[in-house]
Design an enzyme around this catalytic site. Sequence first.
Site, PDB file in Angstrom:
ATOM      1  N   SER A  19       5.461   2.891   1.877  1.00 23.81           N
ATOM      2  CA  SER A  19       6.187   2.354   3.044  1.00 23.81           C
ATOM      3  C   SER A  19       7.125   1.219   2.632  1.00 23.81           C
ATOM      4  O   SER A  19       8.236   1.100   3.162  1.00 23.81           O
ATOM      5  CB  SER A  19       5.223   1.898   4.146  1.00 23.81           C
ATOM      6  OG  SER A  19       4.487   0.772   3.741  1.00 23.81           O
ATOM      7  N   ARG A  58      -1.159  -0.315 -10.939  1.00 26.81           N
ATOM      8  CA  ARG A  58      -1.565  -0.398 -12.336  1.00 26.81           C
ATOM      9  C   ARG A  58      -1.182  -1.767 -12.877  1.00 26.81           C
ATOM     10  O   ARG A  58      -0.155  -2.320 -12.497  1.00 26.81           O
ATOM     11  CB  ARG A  58      -0.821   0.644 -13.183  1.00 26.81           C
ATOM     12  CG  ARG A  58      -1.278   2.068 -12.968  1.00 26.81           C
ATOM     13  CD  ARG A  58      -0.494   3.000 -13.900  1.00 26.81           C
ATOM     14  NE  ARG A  58      -0.674   2.656 -15.301  1.00 26.81           N
ATOM     15  CZ  ARG A  58      -1.683   3.079 -16.052  1.00 26.81           C
ATOM     16  NH1 ARG A  58      -2.601   3.875 -15.545  1.00 26.81           N
ATOM     17  NH2 ARG A  58      -1.792   2.720 -17.320  1.00 26.81           N
ATOM     18  N   HIS A 106       2.576  -8.463  -2.959  1.00 31.06           N
ATOM     19  CA  HIS A 106       1.120  -8.478  -2.912  1.00 31.06           C
ATOM     20  C   HIS A 106       0.666  -8.941  -1.533  1.00 31.06           C
ATOM     21  O   HIS A 106       1.158  -9.940  -1.019  1.00 31.06           O
ATOM     22  CB  HIS A 106       0.573  -9.404  -4.009  1.00 31.06           C
ATOM     23  CG  HIS A 106      -0.907  -9.346  -4.109  1.00 31.06           C
ATOM     24  ND1 HIS A 106      -1.560  -8.266  -4.665  1.00 31.06           N
ATOM     25  CD2 HIS A 106      -1.868 -10.195  -3.679  1.00 31.06           C
ATOM     26  CE1 HIS A 106      -2.869  -8.475  -4.582  1.00 31.06           C
ATOM     27  NE2 HIS A 106      -3.079  -9.639  -3.985  1.00 31.06           N
TER      28      HIS A 106
HETATM   29  C1  GAR Z   1       1.117  -2.811  -0.049  1.00 27.29           C
HETATM   30  O1  GAR Z   1       0.337  -3.476   0.922  1.00 27.29           O
HETATM   31  C2  GAR Z   1       1.261  -3.663  -1.287  1.00 27.29           C
HETATM   32  O2  GAR Z   1       1.392  -5.021  -1.018  1.00 27.29           O
HETATM   33  C3  GAR Z   1      -0.036  -3.363  -1.985  1.00 27.29           C
HETATM   34  O3  GAR Z   1      -0.201  -1.981  -1.813  1.00 27.29           O
HETATM   35  C4  GAR Z   1       0.347  -1.597  -0.564  1.00 27.29           C
HETATM   36  C5  GAR Z   1       1.236  -0.391  -0.746  1.00 27.29           C
HETATM   37  O4  GAR Z   1       1.658   0.118   0.495  1.00 27.29           O
HETATM   38  N1  GAR Z   1       0.013  -3.740  -3.355  1.00 27.29           N
HETATM   39  C6  GAR Z   1      -1.026  -4.276  -4.017  1.00 27.29           C
HETATM   40  O5  GAR Z   1      -2.121  -4.442  -3.522  1.00 27.29           O
HETATM   41  C7  GAR Z   1      -0.727  -4.650  -5.453  1.00 27.29           C
HETATM   42  N2  GAR Z   1      -1.829  -5.357  -6.030  1.00 27.29           N
HETATM   43  P1  GAR Z   1       2.902   1.111   0.563  1.00 27.29           P
HETATM   44  O6  GAR Z   1       2.642   2.189  -0.470  1.00 27.29           O
HETATM   45  O7  GAR Z   1       2.896   1.658   1.951  1.00 27.29           O
HETATM   46  O8  GAR Z   1       4.141   0.323   0.263  1.00 27.29           O
END
Ligand code: GAR
Length: 192
Positions: A16, A94, A112
């Site tokens: 997203s 990763r 994050h």
């Molecule tokens: C997001 O909330 C991002 O901040 C998090 O994964 C999600 C991905 O959502 N990232 C982490 O936790 C990194 N350590 P998305 O695929 O819908 O963008």
Amino acid sequence: VKNKPNLALLASGFGSNLQVILDEVSKGNLDATVRVVLSDKQNSQSLVRAKKAGVEAVHASPKQFESREKYDAHLVALLKERDIDWVVLAGFMRILSPVFVRAFQQRIVNIHPALLPKYPGTQAIERAFEAREKEIGVTVHYVDEGVDTGPIILQEKILISEGETLDEVTRKVHELEHRIYPEALRRVIGPF
Ligand code: GAR
């Protein structure tokens, strides 16, 4: 001669945040070219989103590599071949080894879902919620050789009110992410 920076968007999951960046670029709100979307997961929705946007979609599976460093060197080669200026992590789940980080020093940005330095790593929203934090937030930061430790570009808080569910909090965090990631990228990428 290029007059805009080339971006690579790296994502593992739903994508997203990646979608918001693709949209902002296509609307002309972010002065950059998305050159490639790269995912470590074949079934990542991010690859579908890339194709719909007419952007090259590359799946690179870590399974074919014997070490993290070898996989990361493969990613670096892929990105260098495409003349990438900025690496934008959008839910890329990763840890990047020094091989990668050093190849794009000060040129890797991550989002994050926590108020770093609190709650680095995975499941940050769940952990903050379970710890009954009264505020939560989102951090956009440069990636260095630690886990979610690099210099902060932009951080914003939201309050968690009494009785809010994890789902509600999660939705608010994602809305905030979608608002501040493009803003943070405009700040760092700037005029080329
Ligand atoms: C997001 O909330 C991002 O901040 C998090 O994964 C999600 C991905 O959502 N990232 C982490 O936790 C990194 N350590 P998305 O695929 O819908 O963008």
